[in-house]
Design an enzyme around this catalytic site. Structure first.
Site, PDB file in Angstrom:
ATOM      1  CB  ALA A  13    -102.772  41.117  46.890  1.00  0.00           C
ATOM      2  CE  LYS A  26     -97.986  34.373  46.741  1.00  0.00           C
ATOM      3  NZ  LYS A  26     -98.326  33.368  45.701  1.00  0.00           N
ATOM      4  N   GLY A 147    -101.320  27.010  34.157  1.00  0.00           N
ATOM      5  CA  GLY A 147    -102.473  26.772  33.301  1.00  0.00           C
ATOM      6  C   GLY A 147    -102.056  26.847  31.844  1.00  0.00           C
ATOM      7  CG  HIS A 371     -57.726  60.875  60.998  1.00  0.00           C
ATOM      8  ND1 HIS A 371     -57.413  60.378  59.758  1.00  0.00           N
ATOM      9  CD2 HIS A 371     -57.075  62.059  61.097  1.00  0.00           C
ATOM     10  CE1 HIS A 371     -56.598  61.223  59.143  1.00  0.00           C
ATOM     11  NE2 HIS A 371     -56.385  62.251  59.930  1.00  0.00           N
ATOM     12  CG  ASN A 385     -58.751  69.635  60.546  1.00  0.00           C
ATOM     13  OD1 ASN A 385     -58.787  69.044  59.469  1.00  0.00           O
ATOM     14  ND2 ASN A 385     -58.155  69.130  61.614  1.00  0.00           N
ATOM     15  CE1 TYR A 395     -79.681  59.618  76.701  1.00  0.00           C
ATOM     16  CE2 TYR A 395     -78.124  57.854  77.185  1.00  0.00           C
ATOM     17  CZ  TYR A 395     -79.407  58.376  77.245  1.00  0.00           C
ATOM     18  OH  TYR A 395     -80.417  57.654  77.840  1.00  0.00           O
TER      19      TYR A 395
END
Length: 482
Positions: A13, A26, A147, A371, A385, A395
């Protein structure tokens, strides 16, 4: 280790891969959830070798860091100068201390389709035939650039491998090619590498010359023909990268379907090599299964879903949504058009509905956020719920804060929970409330301005407007009915 397990696997490699035209080395380009070299290392590990070494060169630090970040440590050797494949193998052997007793398998780091099964067949053939070297070959429709395997016309024995640039016209007509994958007798390999010369068109040490050297010394040279020539596809450009991705994706989806997963439209489905699944999971069109995602039995994902590093529980459903590093409990519902960000844990039979975003949130069993809501940095108990258009305000401009909501709560639509805040069990909140203080269990929280109606305001401030005319007509109609 089994009887045919190699003593060592050397992965090459070190090359730059200039034809990729990329700043990324690569071998670090990715397909199906792993880098090219990562796929090769994974296949090599299936053989359970005593030693595994990757020869690095170009972008040494980057490639080494990538390998070190993998599932298990990988030993590396450094090829400072790109002097050919033979030289690279010498560097690998030096890292292992020189001569190796037993079989040494050499494989290229840019062959991601190569399977552990094929490598195992190569090792088994090498051992059974008692070869000094066994080359993994393949019959291909177009051998340009590869080859060529040259055989003795009388015996069929392998005599040499000729690189494309050095081949005669007659040799270029040969369709059996060298894959770049070899099994060597480790006792003979080191000495043979020392005899490799550089008098070729590239001025490099070709590993393939070792075959001729060993054969001329009276040693046996053989070949193992790959069952599927596509496995030896090497990646040199983006076209080949895309083709390898397509082929590997087909293989992975086929494996999943044979294991009992329904893939409605394989052509539009992507799956990573690291994804796991159980029988009777269903994958709808346009779905991407990425990273360490797991699909439990009877789960159903898609259409048009991106599921990444996510555990999808038994019988859960994810529809037209994105989930990242999340946990989805058994029987839970996600979507359509939900976004589960990292740290989201959705309990059994819970729901994250339409246009709901969650982040670092734990949602209890049976709890529903149906929703148009944002739930960030929060813990919600069981069977609660959350009303539509709710926002968990986590935040403050400097730091994130946590919100806790208990079990069996009912929160009104258009609520804001300004963290840090705790809402006890069994609480109700009025629609439009901005909850800034803790709410005791069993309470009704109302946090909004009192409604005030200013009668006649439209007639005075917007005389002649459509609104004023409509109000006047309504008033006259009411007067006429009284």
């Amino acid at each position: 280790m089994s009887a045919t397990s190699p003593a060592a696997v050397v992965v090459l490699a070190a090359g730059e891969g200039t034809r990729m035209k990329s700043k990324t080395p690569k071998v670090l380009h990715e397909i199906s959830g792993r880098s090219l070299v990562g796929h090769v290392v994974a296949a090599a590990r299936e053989l359970d070798p005593q030693h595994l070494v990757v020869v690095v060169g170009h972008a040494r630090e980057q490639v080494t860091a990538h390998l070190d970040a993998g599932d298990a440590p990988v030993r590396t050797a450094f090829q400072a100068e790109q002097n050919g494949t033979g030289h690279a193998v010498r560097m690998g052997l030096e890292e292992l201390g020189g001569a190796v007793e037993g079989t040494v398998i050499v494989v290229c780091g840019d062959t991601p389709l190569l399977s552990g099964t094929t490598l195992g067949a190569l090792a088994a053939t090498h051992a059974a035939d008692a070869n000094a070297v066994t080359v993994l070959s393949a019959e291909v429709p177009d051998s340009t650039g590869y080859g060529r395997i040259v055989r003795d016309p009388a015996t069929g024995a392998v005599t040499e491998i000729v690189e494309h640039k050095d081949a005669t016209d007659e040799q270029r007509a040969i369709r059996e090619i060298n894959s770049g994958v070899f099994a060597f007798d480790g006792r003979l390999l080191g000495d043979a590498l020392g005899k490799v010369r550089t008098d070729n068109s590239q001025g490099e040490e070709y590993l393939t010359d070792v075959l001729s050297i060993l054969r001329e010394a009276g040693h046996r040279v053989g070949a193992c023909v790959a069952g599927d020539h596509r496995e030896i596809l090497g990646i040199n450009n983006r076209l080949q990268l895309a083709e390898a991705r397509r082929l590997l994706n087909e293989r992975l989806l086929e494996r999943a379907m044979l294991a009992g997963v329904t893939v409605v439209d394989p052509a539009s489905t992507l799956i990573d090599a690291t994804v796991t699944y159980e029988r009777d999971a269903v994958v709808h069109p346009g779905t991407q299964l990425l990273g360490t995602t797991h699909l439990a039995e009877d789960s159903e994902v898609g259409p048009n879903a991106r599921i990444e590093n996510t555990a999808v529980g038994a019988g859960a459903r994810v529809d037209n949504s994105v989930t990242l590093s999340a946990e989805i409990g058994a029987g839970a519902l996600v979507g359509p058009y939900a976004y589960l960000r990292p740290g989201t844990r959705l309990g059994t039979k819970a729901k994250a509905g339409t246009y709901v975003e969650m982040k670092n949130a734990t949602i209890g069993e049976g709890t529903k956020v149906p929703h148009l809501s944002y739930v960030g940095d929060a813990t919600i108990g069981d069977h609660t719920n959350i009303g539509a258009a709710s926002v968990f305000v986590n935040y403050d401009g400097v730091a994130k804060h946590h919100t806790t909501i208990g079990s069996h709560c009912r929160t009104g639509s258009d609520n804001m929970f300004v963290a840090p805040v705790t809402v006890g069990d069994g609480v109700y909140t009025a629609a439009g409330s901005v909850i800034t203080k803790d709410v005791p269990a069993g309470s009704l929280a109302v946090a909004r301005g009192q409604q005030r109606n200013i009668e006649g305001w439209v007639a005075r401030k917007r005389p002649g407007s459509a609104a004023a005319q409509a109000a006047q007509a309504s008033s006259q109609e009411t007067d006429g009915q009284s």
